[in-house]
Design a protein around this motif. Sequence first.
Motif, PDB file in Angstrom:
ATOM      1  N   THR A  27     -95.838  13.772  26.430  1.00 52.83           N
ATOM      2  CA  THR A  27     -96.409  13.395  25.148  1.00 52.83           C
ATOM      3  C   THR A  27     -96.754  14.603  24.291  1.00 52.83           C
ATOM      4  O   THR A  27     -96.515  14.619  23.086  1.00 52.83           O
ATOM      5  CB  THR A  27     -97.680  12.550  25.355  1.00 52.83           C
ATOM      6  OG1 THR A  27     -97.340  11.400  26.128  1.00 52.83           O
ATOM      7  CG2 THR A  27     -98.282  12.112  24.043  1.00 52.83           C
ATOM      8  N   HIS A  28     -97.283  15.636  24.884  1.00 56.60           N
ATOM      9  CA  HIS A  28     -97.762  16.789  24.135  1.00 56.60           C
ATOM     10  C   HIS A  28     -96.853  18.010  24.279  1.00 56.60           C
ATOM     11  O   HIS A  28     -97.279  19.131  23.977  1.00 56.60           O
ATOM     12  CB  HIS A  28     -99.180  17.145  24.578  1.00 56.60           C
ATOM     13  CG  HIS A  28    -100.137  16.006  24.432  1.00 56.60           C
ATOM     14  ND1 HIS A  28    -100.527  15.524  23.215  1.00 56.60           N
ATOM     15  CD2 HIS A  28    -100.757  15.241  25.364  1.00 56.60           C
ATOM     16  CE1 HIS A  28    -101.359  14.514  23.393  1.00 56.60           C
ATOM     17  NE2 HIS A  28    -101.514  14.318  24.673  1.00 56.60           N
ATOM     18  N   ASP A  29     -95.624  17.818  24.706  1.00 59.72           N
ATOM     19  CA  ASP A  29     -94.714  18.943  24.905  1.00 59.72           C
ATOM     20  C   ASP A  29     -94.423  19.686  23.605  1.00 59.72           C
ATOM     21  O   ASP A  29     -94.463  20.914  23.559  1.00 59.72           O
ATOM     22  CB  ASP A  29     -93.400  18.487  25.527  1.00 59.72           C
ATOM     23  CG  ASP A  29     -93.537  18.134  26.992  1.00 59.72           C
ATOM     24  OD1 ASP A  29     -94.628  18.350  27.553  1.00 59.72           O
ATOM     25  OD2 ASP A  29     -92.560  17.641  27.572  1.00 59.72           O
ATOM     26  N   MET A  30     -94.113  18.964  22.535  1.00 65.82           N
ATOM     27  CA  MET A  30     -93.773  19.620  21.276  1.00 65.82           C
ATOM     28  C   MET A  30     -94.970  20.392  20.724  1.00 65.82           C
ATOM     29  O   MET A  30     -94.802  21.485  20.177  1.00 65.82           O
ATOM     30  CB  MET A  30     -93.273  18.603  20.249  1.00 65.82           C
ATOM     31  CG  MET A  30     -91.899  18.043  20.593  1.00 65.82           C
ATOM     32  SD  MET A  30     -90.648  19.291  20.950  1.00 65.82           S
ATOM     33  CE  MET A  30     -90.515  20.114  19.391  1.00 65.82           C
ATOM     34  N   ALA A  31     -96.161  19.843  20.876  1.00 64.54           N
ATOM     35  CA  ALA A  31     -97.355  20.557  20.409  1.00 64.54           C
ATOM     36  C   ALA A  31     -97.538  21.854  21.199  1.00 64.54           C
ATOM     37  O   ALA A  31     -97.919  22.883  20.637  1.00 64.54           O
ATOM     38  CB  ALA A  31     -98.592  19.676  20.539  1.00 64.54           C
ATOM     39  N   ALA A  32     -97.243  21.802  22.496  1.00 62.89           N
ATOM     40  CA  ALA A  32     -97.362  23.013  23.322  1.00 62.89           C
ATOM     41  C   ALA A  32     -96.322  24.058  22.909  1.00 62.89           C
ATOM     42  O   ALA A  32     -96.635  25.252  22.835  1.00 62.89           O
ATOM     43  CB  ALA A  32     -97.194  22.654  24.795  1.00 62.89           C
ATOM     44  N   PHE A  33     -95.099  23.625  22.604  1.00 64.34           N
ATOM     45  CA  PHE A  33     -94.063  24.558  22.161  1.00 64.34           C
ATOM     46  C   PHE A  33     -94.430  25.188  20.819  1.00 64.34           C
ATOM     47  O   PHE A  33     -94.221  26.380  20.594  1.00 64.34           O
ATOM     48  CB  PHE A  33     -92.705  23.863  22.055  1.00 64.34           C
ATOM     49  CG  PHE A  33     -92.095  23.537  23.386  1.00 64.34           C
ATOM     50  CD1 PHE A  33     -92.040  24.472  24.402  1.00 64.34           C
ATOM     51  CD2 PHE A  33     -91.567  22.287  23.622  1.00 64.34           C
ATOM     52  CE1 PHE A  33     -91.479  24.175  25.629  1.00 64.34           C
ATOM     53  CE2 PHE A  33     -91.005  21.976  24.846  1.00 64.34           C
ATOM     54  CZ  PHE A  33     -90.959  22.914  25.847  1.00 64.34           C
ATOM     55  N   ARG A  34     -94.983  24.380  19.904  1.00 68.60           N
ATOM     56  CA  ARG A  34     -95.399  24.918  18.609  1.00 68.60           C
ATOM     57  C   ARG A  34     -96.522  25.937  18.779  1.00 68.60           C
ATOM     58  O   ARG A  34     -96.532  26.973  18.107  1.00 68.60           O
ATOM     59  CB  ARG A  34     -95.863  23.791  17.697  1.00 68.60           C
ATOM     60  CG  ARG A  34     -94.729  22.998  17.109  1.00 68.60           C
ATOM     61  CD  ARG A  34     -95.226  22.001  16.068  1.00 68.60           C
ATOM     62  NE  ARG A  34     -94.258  20.947  15.925  1.00 68.60           N
ATOM     63  CZ  ARG A  34     -94.361  19.729  16.458  1.00 68.60           C
ATOM     64  NH1 ARG A  34     -95.421  19.398  17.145  1.00 68.60           N
ATOM     65  NH2 ARG A  34     -93.412  18.847  16.294  1.00 68.60           N
ATOM     66  N   ALA A  35     -97.462  25.634  19.654  1.00 66.79           N
ATOM     67  CA  ALA A  35     -98.569  26.564  19.890  1.00 66.79           C
ATOM     68  C   ALA A  35     -98.052  27.878  20.473  1.00 66.79           C
ATOM     69  O   ALA A  35     -98.504  28.962  20.081  1.00 66.79           O
ATOM     70  CB  ALA A  35     -99.601  25.940  20.816  1.00 66.79           C
ATOM     71  N   LEU A  36     -97.096  27.799  21.390  1.00 69.30           N
ATOM     72  CA  LEU A  36     -96.507  29.001  21.964  1.00 69.30           C
ATOM     73  C   LEU A  36     -95.772  29.808  20.897  1.00 69.30           C
ATOM     74  O   LEU A  36     -95.912  31.031  20.817  1.00 69.30           O
ATOM     75  CB  LEU A  36     -95.554  28.630  23.098  1.00 69.30           C
ATOM     76  CG  LEU A  36     -94.835  29.776  23.775  1.00 69.30           C
ATOM     77  CD1 LEU A  36     -95.832  30.696  24.465  1.00 69.30           C
ATOM     78  CD2 LEU A  36     -93.829  29.248  24.767  1.00 69.30           C
ATOM     79  N   ARG A  37     -95.011  29.124  20.044  1.00 74.77           N
ATOM     80  CA  ARG A  37     -94.299  29.803  18.961  1.00 74.77           C
ATOM     81  C   ARG A  37     -95.284  30.497  18.017  1.00 74.77           C
ATOM     82  O   ARG A  37     -95.079  31.649  17.631  1.00 74.77           O
ATOM     83  CB  ARG A  37     -93.460  28.794  18.190  1.00 74.77           C
ATOM     84  CG  ARG A  37     -92.687  29.406  17.033  1.00 74.77           C
ATOM     85  CD  ARG A  37     -92.163  28.381  16.076  1.00 74.77           C
ATOM     86  NE  ARG A  37     -93.289  27.679  15.477  1.00 74.77           N
ATOM     87  CZ  ARG A  37     -93.219  26.483  14.914  1.00 74.77           C
ATOM     88  NH1 ARG A  37     -92.086  25.839  14.891  1.00 74.77           N
ATOM     89  NH2 ARG A  37     -94.291  25.914  14.382  1.00 74.77           N
ATOM     90  N   ASP A  38     -96.345  29.791  17.651  1.00 70.31           N
ATOM     91  CA  ASP A  38     -97.336  30.381  16.753  1.00 70.31           C
ATOM     92  C   ASP A  38     -98.009  31.593  17.377  1.00 70.31           C
ATOM     93  O   ASP A  38     -98.253  32.599  16.707  1.00 70.31           O
ATOM     94  CB  ASP A  38     -98.388  29.350  16.365  1.00 70.31           C
ATOM     95  CG  ASP A  38     -97.820  28.249  15.497  1.00 70.31           C
ATOM     96  OD1 ASP A  38     -96.711  28.429  14.948  1.00 70.31           O
ATOM     97  OD2 ASP A  38     -98.488  27.194  15.372  1.00 70.31           O
ATOM     98  N   GLN A  39     -98.289  31.530  18.658  1.00 70.58           N
ATOM     99  CA  GLN A  39     -98.922  32.654  19.353  1.00 70.58           C
ATOM    100  C   GLN A  39     -97.998  33.872  19.351  1.00 70.58           C
ATOM    101  O   GLN A  39     -98.424  34.992  19.094  1.00 70.58           O
ATOM    102  CB  GLN A  39     -99.290  32.259  20.783  1.00 70.58           C
ATOM    103  CG  GLN A  39     -99.912  33.367  21.589  1.00 70.58           C
ATOM    104  CD  GLN A  39    -101.285  33.763  21.084  1.00 70.58           C
ATOM    105  OE1 GLN A  39    -102.001  32.958  20.513  1.00 70.58           O
ATOM    106  NE2 GLN A  39    -101.655  35.007  21.297  1.00 70.58           N
TER     107      GLN A  39
END
Length: 75
Positions: A27-39
């Motif tokens: 469910t939250h995979d895309m949010a985790a990928f976006r957070a990693l990209r932003d970091q």
Amino acid sequence: MDAMQQHMIDSYRAARLGEPAPPVPGTHDMAAFRALRDQRRFEAVLAGRPATGRLRTALAQLVAPHPRRRPPACH
């Protein structure tokens, strides 16, 4: 045991205890990928590197020849 089986067990346990069910795996995979990209972008800015387009630029340099370089002459 895979993630879906664990989710089923956790859902059953939550239902028996009257708690809300956990989110479905993924469910939250895309949010985790976006957070990693932003970091990674933030760290690039702090290091003084370009924050965006780095992967595309690197791949373009590998694929396209450099305009100043000439291929060796074949005789």
